[in-house]
Scaffold this motif. Structure first.
Motif, PDB file in Angstrom:
ATOM      1  N   GLN A   2      19.743  -1.524  -4.103  1.00 17.62           N
ATOM      2  CA  GLN A   2      19.791  -0.938  -2.739  1.00 17.62           C
ATOM      3  C   GLN A   2      18.325  -0.798  -2.295  1.00 17.62           C
ATOM      4  O   GLN A   2      17.405  -0.085  -3.288  1.00 17.62           O
ATOM      5  CB  GLN A   2      20.463   0.272  -2.590  1.00 17.62           C
ATOM      6  CG  GLN A   2      20.138   1.547  -3.466  1.00 17.62           C
ATOM      7  CD  GLN A   2      21.220   2.528  -3.171  1.00 17.62           C
ATOM      8  OE1 GLN A   2      22.062   2.475  -3.854  1.00 17.62           O
ATOM      9  NE2 GLN A   2      20.910   3.454  -2.356  1.00 17.62           N
ATOM     10  N   GLY A   3      18.018  -0.961  -1.048  1.00 19.36           N
ATOM     11  CA  GLY A   3      16.693  -0.403  -0.488  1.00 19.36           C
ATOM     12  C   GLY A   3      16.512  -0.727   0.890  1.00 19.36           C
ATOM     13  O   GLY A   3      17.232  -1.748   1.597  1.00 19.36           O
ATOM     14  N   ARG A   4      15.962   0.235   1.687  1.00 18.40           N
ATOM     15  CA  ARG A   4      15.843   0.226   3.023  1.00 18.40           C
ATOM     16  C   ARG A   4      14.353   0.460   3.537  1.00 18.40           C
ATOM     17  O   ARG A   4      13.667   1.337   2.773  1.00 18.40           O
ATOM     18  CB  ARG A   4      16.873   0.971   3.683  1.00 18.40           C
ATOM     19  CG  ARG A   4      16.727   2.314   3.621  1.00 18.40           C
ATOM     20  CD  ARG A   4      17.790   3.130   3.931  1.00 18.40           C
ATOM     21  NE  ARG A   4      17.586   4.498   3.769  1.00 18.40           N
ATOM     22  CZ  ARG A   4      18.035   5.604   4.567  1.00 18.40           C
ATOM     23  NH1 ARG A   4      18.750   5.388   5.869  1.00 18.40           N
ATOM     24  NH2 ARG A   4      17.929   6.883   4.265  1.00 18.40           N
ATOM     25  N   MET A   5      13.800   0.276   4.605  1.00 17.26           N
ATOM     26  CA  MET A   5      12.454   0.627   5.182  1.00 17.26           C
ATOM     27  C   MET A   5      12.394   1.964   5.523  1.00 17.26           C
ATOM     28  O   MET A   5      11.576   2.855   5.577  1.00 17.26           O
ATOM     29  CB  MET A   5      12.074  -0.416   6.348  1.00 17.26           C
ATOM     30  CG  MET A   5      11.598  -1.789   5.730  1.00 17.26           C
ATOM     31  SD  MET A   5      10.349  -1.909   4.705  1.00 17.26           S
ATOM     32  CE  MET A   5       8.914  -1.893   5.998  1.00 17.26           C
ATOM     33  N   SER A   6      13.714   2.496   6.126  1.00 11.45           N
ATOM     34  CA  SER A   6      13.632   4.067   6.721  1.00 11.45           C
ATOM     35  C   SER A   6      13.794   5.172   5.719  1.00 11.45           C
ATOM     36  O   SER A   6      14.600   5.958   6.089  1.00 11.45           O
ATOM     37  CB  SER A   6      14.755   4.010   7.874  1.00 11.45           C
ATOM     38  OG  SER A   6      15.819   3.536   7.351  1.00 11.45           O
ATOM     39  N   SER A   7      13.220   4.997   4.670  1.00  9.77           N
ATOM     40  CA  SER A   7      13.145   6.140   3.814  1.00  9.77           C
ATOM     41  C   SER A   7      12.719   7.435   4.387  1.00  9.77           C
ATOM     42  O   SER A   7      11.704   7.187   5.220  1.00  9.77           O
ATOM     43  CB  SER A   7      12.281   5.692   2.513  1.00  9.77           C
ATOM     44  OG  SER A   7      11.984   6.893   1.727  1.00  9.77           O
ATOM     45  N   SER A   8      13.414   8.355   4.017  1.00  4.05           N
ATOM     46  CA  SER A   8      13.050   9.720   4.782  1.00  4.05           C
ATOM     47  C   SER A   8      11.752  10.278   4.511  1.00  4.05           C
ATOM     48  O   SER A   8      11.181  10.859   5.157  1.00  4.05           O
ATOM     49  CB  SER A   8      14.228  10.654   4.668  1.00  4.05           C
ATOM     50  OG  SER A   8      14.469  11.086   3.316  1.00  4.05           O
ATOM     51  N   ARG A   9      11.287   9.893   3.099  1.00  2.00           N
ATOM     52  CA  ARG A   9      10.164  10.710   2.846  1.00  2.00           C
ATOM     53  C   ARG A   9       8.990   9.548   2.759  1.00  2.00           C
ATOM     54  O   ARG A   9       7.643  10.330   2.866  1.00  2.00           O
ATOM     55  CB  ARG A   9      10.239  11.332   1.336  1.00  2.00           C
ATOM     56  CG  ARG A   9      11.314  12.607   1.302  1.00  2.00           C
ATOM     57  CD  ARG A   9      10.731  13.802   0.033  1.00  2.00           C
ATOM     58  NE  ARG A   9      11.461  13.154  -1.015  1.00  2.00           N
ATOM     59  CZ  ARG A   9      11.395  14.130  -2.114  1.00  2.00           C
ATOM     60  NH1 ARG A   9      10.480  15.327  -1.874  1.00  2.00           N
ATOM     61  NH2 ARG A   9      11.923  13.654  -3.280  1.00  2.00           N
ATOM     62  N   LEU A  10       9.261   8.555   2.641  1.00  4.97           N
ATOM     63  CA  LEU A  10       8.180   7.717   2.376  1.00  4.97           C
ATOM     64  C   LEU A  10       8.544   6.289   3.107  1.00  4.97           C
ATOM     65  O   LEU A  10       8.644   5.075   2.543  1.00  4.97           O
ATOM     66  CB  LEU A  10       7.563   7.246   1.222  1.00  4.97           C
ATOM     67  CG  LEU A  10       6.274   6.395   0.783  1.00  4.97           C
ATOM     68  CD1 LEU A  10       5.241   6.883   1.502  1.00  4.97           C
ATOM     69  CD2 LEU A  10       6.174   6.255  -0.635  1.00  4.97           C
ATOM     70  N   PRO A  11       8.600   6.150   4.479  1.00  5.12           N
ATOM     71  CA  PRO A  11       9.052   4.974   5.460  1.00  5.12           C
ATOM     72  C   PRO A  11       8.196   3.866   4.744  1.00  5.12           C
ATOM     73  O   PRO A  11       6.911   3.894   4.716  1.00  5.12           O
ATOM     74  CB  PRO A  11       8.689   5.473   6.696  1.00  5.12           C
ATOM     75  CG  PRO A  11       8.829   6.928   6.747  1.00  5.12           C
ATOM     76  CD  PRO A  11       8.232   7.186   5.457  1.00  5.12           C
ATOM     77  N   GLY A  12       8.806   2.707   4.657  1.00  2.00           N
ATOM     78  CA  GLY A  12       8.300   1.395   4.299  1.00  2.00           C
ATOM     79  C   GLY A  12       8.008   1.135   2.782  1.00  2.00           C
ATOM     80  O   GLY A  12       7.326   0.190   2.531  1.00  2.00           O
ATOM     81  N   LYS A  13       8.523   2.083   1.844  1.00  3.27           N
ATOM     82  CA  LYS A  13       7.883   2.237   0.618  1.00  3.27           C
ATOM     83  C   LYS A  13       8.213   0.773  -0.279  1.00  3.27           C
ATOM     84  O   LYS A  13       7.535   0.379  -1.129  1.00  3.27           O
ATOM     85  CB  LYS A  13       8.504   3.517  -0.263  1.00  3.27           C
ATOM     86  CG  LYS A  13      10.130   3.661  -0.437  1.00  3.27           C
ATOM     87  CD  LYS A  13      10.156   4.758  -0.793  1.00  3.27           C
ATOM     88  CE  LYS A  13      11.875   4.925  -1.286  1.00  3.27           C
ATOM     89  NZ  LYS A  13      12.252   6.126  -1.877  1.00  3.27           N
ATOM     90  N   ILE A  14       9.711   0.403   0.048  1.00  4.62           N
ATOM     91  CA  ILE A  14      10.080  -0.813  -0.747  1.00  4.62           C
ATOM     92  C   ILE A  14       9.192  -2.038  -0.744  1.00  4.62           C
ATOM     93  O   ILE A  14       9.235  -2.763  -1.420  1.00  4.62           O
ATOM     94  CB  ILE A  14      11.601  -1.121  -0.639  1.00  4.62           C
ATOM     95  CG1 ILE A  14      11.824  -1.570   0.827  1.00  4.62           C
ATOM     96  CG2 ILE A  14      12.358   0.185  -0.784  1.00  4.62           C
ATOM     97  CD1 ILE A  14      13.187  -1.977   0.944  1.00  4.62           C
ATOM     98  N   LEU A  15       8.345  -2.059   0.558  1.00  2.27           N
ATOM     99  CA  LEU A  15       7.527  -3.249   0.490  1.00  2.27           C
ATOM    100  C   LEU A  15       6.056  -2.939   0.246  1.00  2.27           C
ATOM    101  O   LEU A  15       5.033  -3.633   0.689  1.00  2.27           O
ATOM    102  CB  LEU A  15       7.272  -3.878   2.063  1.00  2.27           C
ATOM    103  CG  LEU A  15       8.585  -4.524   2.525  1.00  2.27           C
ATOM    104  CD1 LEU A  15       8.392  -5.241   3.831  1.00  2.27           C
ATOM    105  CD2 LEU A  15       8.640  -5.676   1.351  1.00  2.27           C
TER     106      LEU A  15
END
Length: 274
Positions: A10-23
Protein backbone atom coordinates in the motif's frame (compact mmCIF):
# COMPACT_ATOMS: atom_id res chain seq x y z
CA UNK A 1 -2.12 -27.21 -5.35
CA UNK A 2 0.21 -24.42 -4.27
CA UNK A 3 -1.68 -21.53 -2.68
CA UNK A 4 -1.69 -18.24 -4.59
CA UNK A 5 0.14 -15.80 -2.31
CA UNK A 6 -0.40 -12.16 -3.28
CA UNK A 7 1.78 -9.50 -1.66
CA UNK A 8 0.03 -6.13 -1.70
CA UNK A 9 2.06 -2.99 -1.06
CA UNK A 10 0.00 0.00 0.00
CA UNK A 11 1.18 3.52 -0.77
CA UNK A 12 -0.07 7.01 -1.56
CA UNK A 13 1.43 10.41 -2.27
CA UNK A 14 -0.55 12.27 0.40
CA UNK A 15 1.39 10.95 3.39
CA UNK A 16 0.72 13.25 6.35
CA UNK A 17 4.33 13.66 7.49
CA UNK A 18 6.30 13.39 4.24
CA UNK A 19 4.08 13.97 1.17
CA UNK A 20 5.35 12.31 -2.00
CA UNK A 21 7.72 10.02 -0.11
CA UNK A 22 6.87 6.87 -2.07
CA UNK A 23 8.37 8.38 -5.23
CA UNK A 24 11.36 9.82 -3.36
CA UNK A 25 14.68 8.76 -4.86
CA UNK A 26 16.81 6.24 -3.00
CA UNK A 27 20.08 5.52 -4.81
CA UNK A 28 18.58 6.07 -8.26
CA UNK A 29 15.17 4.39 -7.87
CA UNK A 30 11.90 5.56 -6.30
CA UNK A 31 11.23 4.10 -2.88
CA UNK A 32 8.12 2.24 -4.07
CA UNK A 33 10.24 0.35 -6.61
CA UNK A 34 12.81 -0.55 -3.95
CA UNK A 35 10.03 -2.00 -1.78
CA UNK A 36 8.45 -3.85 -4.72
CA UNK A 37 11.72 -5.42 -5.88
CA UNK A 38 12.61 -6.62 -2.40
CA UNK A 39 9.10 -7.97 -1.73
CA UNK A 40 9.08 -9.79 -5.07
CA UNK A 41 12.19 -11.74 -4.05
CA UNK A 42 10.24 -13.66 -1.41
CA UNK A 43 10.07 -17.24 -2.69
CA UNK A 44 6.61 -17.83 -1.21
CA UNK A 45 5.06 -14.87 -3.07
CA UNK A 46 3.25 -15.63 -6.33
CA UNK A 47 2.73 -12.01 -7.37
CA UNK A 48 3.40 -8.54 -5.93
CA UNK A 49 0.94 -5.72 -6.59
CA UNK A 50 1.15 -2.04 -5.70
CA UNK A 51 -2.16 -0.70 -4.35
CA UNK A 52 -2.54 3.06 -4.53
CA UNK A 53 -5.62 5.29 -4.55
CA UNK A 54 -8.04 6.77 -7.06
CA UNK A 55 -7.27 10.25 -5.73
CA UNK A 56 -5.83 12.64 -8.32
CA UNK A 57 -2.75 13.12 -6.13
CA UNK A 58 -1.83 9.50 -6.92
CA UNK A 59 -1.95 9.92 -10.70
CA UNK A 60 1.90 10.18 -10.75
CA UNK A 61 2.10 6.83 -8.89
CA UNK A 62 -0.19 5.14 -11.41
CA UNK A 63 1.77 6.69 -14.29
CA UNK A 64 5.09 5.50 -12.85
CA UNK A 65 3.80 1.96 -12.26
CA UNK A 66 2.27 1.84 -15.74
CA UNK A 67 5.49 3.10 -17.35
CA UNK A 68 7.67 0.72 -15.32
CA UNK A 69 5.52 -2.38 -15.81
CA UNK A 70 4.65 -2.61 -12.12
CA UNK A 71 1.31 -4.36 -11.49
CA UNK A 72 -0.94 -1.90 -9.67
CA UNK A 73 -4.50 -1.18 -8.61
CA UNK A 74 -6.28 1.96 -7.49
CA UNK A 75 -8.86 2.09 -4.74
CA UNK A 76 -10.21 3.99 -1.76
CA UNK A 77 -8.02 6.72 -0.30
CA UNK A 78 -8.95 6.09 3.34
CA UNK A 79 -10.62 2.67 3.39
CA UNK A 80 -7.39 0.74 2.90
CA UNK A 81 -9.05 -2.52 3.94
CA UNK A 82 -11.34 -2.17 0.93
CA UNK A 83 -8.33 -1.38 -1.25
CA UNK A 84 -6.70 -4.63 -0.10
CA UNK A 85 -9.84 -6.69 -0.47
CA UNK A 86 -10.60 -5.50 -4.00
CA UNK A 87 -6.98 -6.03 -5.08
CA UNK A 88 -6.80 -9.50 -3.51
CA UNK A 89 -10.14 -10.54 -5.01
CA UNK A 90 -9.10 -9.36 -8.47
CA UNK A 91 -5.79 -11.26 -8.14
CA UNK A 92 -7.58 -14.45 -6.99
CA UNK A 93 -5.48 -14.58 -3.82
CA UNK A 94 -5.54 -17.52 -1.42
CA UNK A 95 -3.20 -15.72 0.97
CA UNK A 96 -2.69 -11.96 1.31
CA UNK A 97 0.57 -10.40 2.51
CA UNK A 98 0.49 -6.79 3.69
CA UNK A 99 3.54 -4.58 3.18
CA UNK A 100 3.72 -0.77 3.24
CA UNK A 101 5.57 1.36 0.69
CA UNK A 102 7.62 3.21 3.29
CA UNK A 103 9.78 0.17 4.15
CA UNK A 104 12.67 0.11 1.63
CA UNK A 105 14.64 -2.54 3.53
CA UNK A 106 11.70 -4.94 3.82
CA UNK A 107 13.22 -8.42 3.89
CA UNK A 108 12.07 -11.24 1.57
CA UNK A 109 13.34 -13.82 4.04
CA UNK A 110 11.09 -12.43 6.75
CA UNK A 111 8.14 -12.37 4.34
CA UNK A 112 8.79 -16.07 3.67
CA UNK A 113 8.98 -16.79 7.41
CA UNK A 114 5.60 -15.15 8.02
CA UNK A 115 3.92 -16.87 5.06
CA UNK A 116 5.36 -20.28 5.92
CA UNK A 117 4.16 -19.93 9.51
CA UNK A 118 0.68 -19.24 8.17
CA UNK A 119 0.76 -22.12 5.66
CA UNK A 120 2.82 -24.82 7.32
CA UNK A 121 1.26 -25.06 10.76
CA UNK A 122 -1.74 -27.22 10.00
CA UNK A 123 -1.91 -28.44 13.59
CA UNK A 124 -2.31 -24.82 14.76
CA UNK A 125 -4.22 -23.50 11.75
CA UNK A 126 -3.42 -19.80 12.08
CA UNK A 127 -5.71 -17.20 10.51
CA UNK A 128 -3.28 -14.29 10.83
CA UNK A 129 0.50 -14.14 11.27
CA UNK A 130 2.74 -11.09 11.74
CA UNK A 131 6.27 -10.28 12.83
CA UNK A 132 5.06 -7.27 14.78
CA UNK A 133 1.87 -5.98 16.37
CA UNK A 134 1.33 -2.43 17.65
CA UNK A 135 1.40 -1.55 21.38
CA UNK A 136 0.53 -2.90 23.87
CA UNK A 137 2.18 -5.89 22.17
CA UNK A 138 5.97 -5.99 22.20
CA UNK A 139 7.93 -5.99 18.95
CA UNK A 140 11.46 -7.38 18.50
CA UNK A 141 12.08 -6.77 14.77
CA UNK A 142 13.16 -3.28 13.65
CA UNK A 143 10.40 -0.85 12.65
CA UNK A 144 10.25 -1.07 8.88
CA UNK A 145 10.43 -4.86 8.53
CA UNK A 146 6.71 -5.24 9.23
CA UNK A 147 4.91 -8.13 7.51
CA UNK A 148 1.35 -9.31 8.04
CA UNK A 149 -0.37 -12.25 6.33
CA UNK A 150 -3.84 -13.76 6.40
CA UNK A 151 -6.00 -16.03 4.30
CA UNK A 152 -8.25 -14.40 1.71
CA UNK A 153 -11.33 -15.87 3.36
CA UNK A 154 -10.49 -14.10 6.61
CA UNK A 155 -9.69 -10.85 4.81
CA UNK A 156 -13.15 -11.06 3.25
CA UNK A 157 -14.68 -11.63 6.68
CA UNK A 158 -12.89 -8.54 8.08
CA UNK A 159 -13.93 -6.52 5.01
CA UNK A 160 -17.58 -7.41 5.60
CA UNK A 161 -17.60 -6.95 9.38
CA UNK A 162 -15.07 -4.23 10.36
CA UNK A 163 -16.70 -0.89 11.13
CA UNK A 164 -14.19 1.24 13.06
CA UNK A 165 -12.22 3.85 11.08
CA UNK A 166 -8.88 2.50 12.33
CA UNK A 167 -9.90 -1.04 11.34
CA UNK A 168 -10.45 0.16 7.78
CA UNK A 169 -7.38 2.43 7.58
CA UNK A 170 -4.89 0.00 9.17
CA UNK A 171 -6.30 -3.03 7.28
CA UNK A 172 -5.81 -5.92 9.72
CA UNK A 173 -6.34 -4.88 13.38
CA UNK A 174 -9.81 -6.45 13.24
CA UNK A 175 -8.06 -9.83 13.45
CA UNK A 176 -5.82 -9.29 16.46
CA UNK A 177 -7.51 -6.53 18.49
CA UNK A 178 -7.72 -7.60 22.13
CA UNK A 179 -5.89 -10.92 21.68
CA UNK A 180 -3.96 -12.29 24.66
CA UNK A 181 -0.75 -13.91 23.47
CA UNK A 182 1.20 -16.65 25.22
CA UNK A 183 4.71 -17.85 24.38
CA UNK A 184 4.73 -21.01 22.29
CA UNK A 185 8.54 -20.90 22.13
CA UNK A 186 11.28 -18.25 22.19
CA UNK A 187 10.33 -16.88 18.77
CA UNK A 188 6.56 -17.39 18.63
CA UNK A 189 3.57 -16.14 20.59
CA UNK A 190 0.10 -17.46 19.88
CA UNK A 191 -3.46 -16.72 20.91
CA UNK A 192 -7.11 -16.60 19.88
CA UNK A 193 -8.62 -13.13 19.51
CA UNK A 194 -11.99 -12.17 21.03
CA UNK A 195 -13.43 -12.48 17.50
CA UNK A 196 -12.13 -16.06 17.24
CA UNK A 197 -9.14 -15.54 14.94
CA UNK A 198 -6.07 -17.69 15.63
CA UNK A 199 -3.10 -15.35 15.83
CA UNK A 200 0.68 -15.92 15.68
CA UNK A 201 3.29 -13.25 16.41
CA UNK A 202 6.89 -13.96 15.41
CA UNK A 203 9.82 -12.65 17.43
CA UNK A 204 13.55 -12.35 16.99
CA UNK A 205 15.59 -13.81 19.84
CA UNK A 206 17.51 -10.56 20.27
CA UNK A 207 15.29 -7.51 20.71
CA UNK A 208 15.84 -4.85 18.02
CA UNK A 209 12.32 -3.43 18.26
CA UNK A 210 13.43 0.16 18.86
CA UNK A 211 15.54 0.31 15.67
CA UNK A 212 13.83 2.61 13.16
CA UNK A 213 14.14 1.55 9.51
CA UNK A 214 11.02 3.08 7.97
CA UNK A 215 10.49 6.33 6.05
CA UNK A 216 8.02 8.80 7.52
CA UNK A 217 10.13 11.96 7.80
CA UNK A 218 13.01 13.69 5.96
CA UNK A 219 15.39 12.27 8.60
CA UNK A 220 14.19 8.74 7.89
CA UNK A 221 14.70 9.27 4.16
CA UNK A 222 18.24 10.50 4.72
CA UNK A 223 18.98 7.45 6.87
CA UNK A 224 17.77 5.12 4.09
CA UNK A 225 19.79 6.95 1.45
CA UNK A 226 22.88 6.53 3.60
CA UNK A 227 22.16 2.80 4.06
CA UNK A 228 21.73 2.23 0.34
CA UNK A 229 24.89 4.20 -0.41
CA UNK A 230 26.82 1.76 1.79
CA UNK A 231 25.60 -1.07 -0.47
CA UNK A 232 26.47 0.86 -3.66
CA UNK A 233 22.81 1.17 -4.66
CA UNK A 234 22.15 -2.61 -4.57
CA UNK A 235 18.91 -3.73 -2.99
CA UNK A 236 19.55 -7.45 -2.54
CA UNK A 237 21.10 -7.08 0.93
CA UNK A 238 19.38 -8.73 3.90
CA UNK A 239 18.12 -7.12 7.07
CA UNK A 240 20.96 -8.84 8.94
CA UNK A 241 23.43 -6.98 6.71
CA UNK A 242 21.72 -3.69 7.64
CA UNK A 243 21.99 -4.74 11.27
CA UNK A 244 25.73 -5.35 10.87
CA UNK A 245 26.07 -1.98 9.14
CA UNK A 246 24.36 0.08 11.87
CA UNK A 247 26.32 -1.73 14.57
CA UNK A 248 29.52 -0.97 12.71
CA UNK A 249 28.44 2.65 12.09
CA UNK A 250 26.19 3.59 15.04
CA UNK A 251 26.15 7.23 13.92
CA UNK A 252 23.82 6.21 11.09
CA UNK A 253 20.90 5.57 13.42
CA UNK A 254 21.40 8.95 15.06
CA UNK A 255 20.14 10.53 11.82
CA UNK A 256 16.51 9.67 12.66
CA UNK A 257 16.82 8.81 16.35
CA UNK A 258 14.54 11.68 17.42
CA UNK A 259 11.59 10.64 15.25
CA UNK A 260 8.51 9.47 17.17
CA UNK A 261 6.81 6.43 15.69
CA UNK A 262 3.09 6.65 14.93
CA UNK A 263 0.76 4.19 16.68
CA UNK A 264 -2.23 2.12 15.60
CA UNK A 265 -4.70 4.63 17.03
CA UNK A 266 -3.10 7.43 14.96
CA UNK A 267 -5.54 7.72 12.11
CA UNK A 268 -5.49 10.32 9.38
CA UNK A 269 -7.92 13.07 10.48
CA UNK A 270 -9.07 13.23 6.89
CA UNK A 271 -10.20 9.58 7.16
CA UNK A 272 -12.16 10.23 10.34
CA UNK A 273 -14.07 13.00 8.60
CA UNK A 274 -14.50 11.11 5.37
Amino acid sequence: MKPRVIAIIQGRMSSSRLPGKILADIAGKPMLQRVLLRTSRATTVTKTIFATTTDASDDPVAEYCDFSGIPFTRGSLYDVLDRYYQTAKQAKADVVVRVTADCPVIDPGLIDLVVKTLLETEDQGFDFVANRLPPPYHRTYPIGLDVEACTFDNLEKAWKEAREVFHREHVMPYFYEGVELIADNRTLQIGVSPRGFRIALLHHITDFGDYRWTVDTPEDLEFMRQVYSRFDGRDDFSWKEVLDLVHKEPALMQINAAVKHKTLKDIDDRAANH
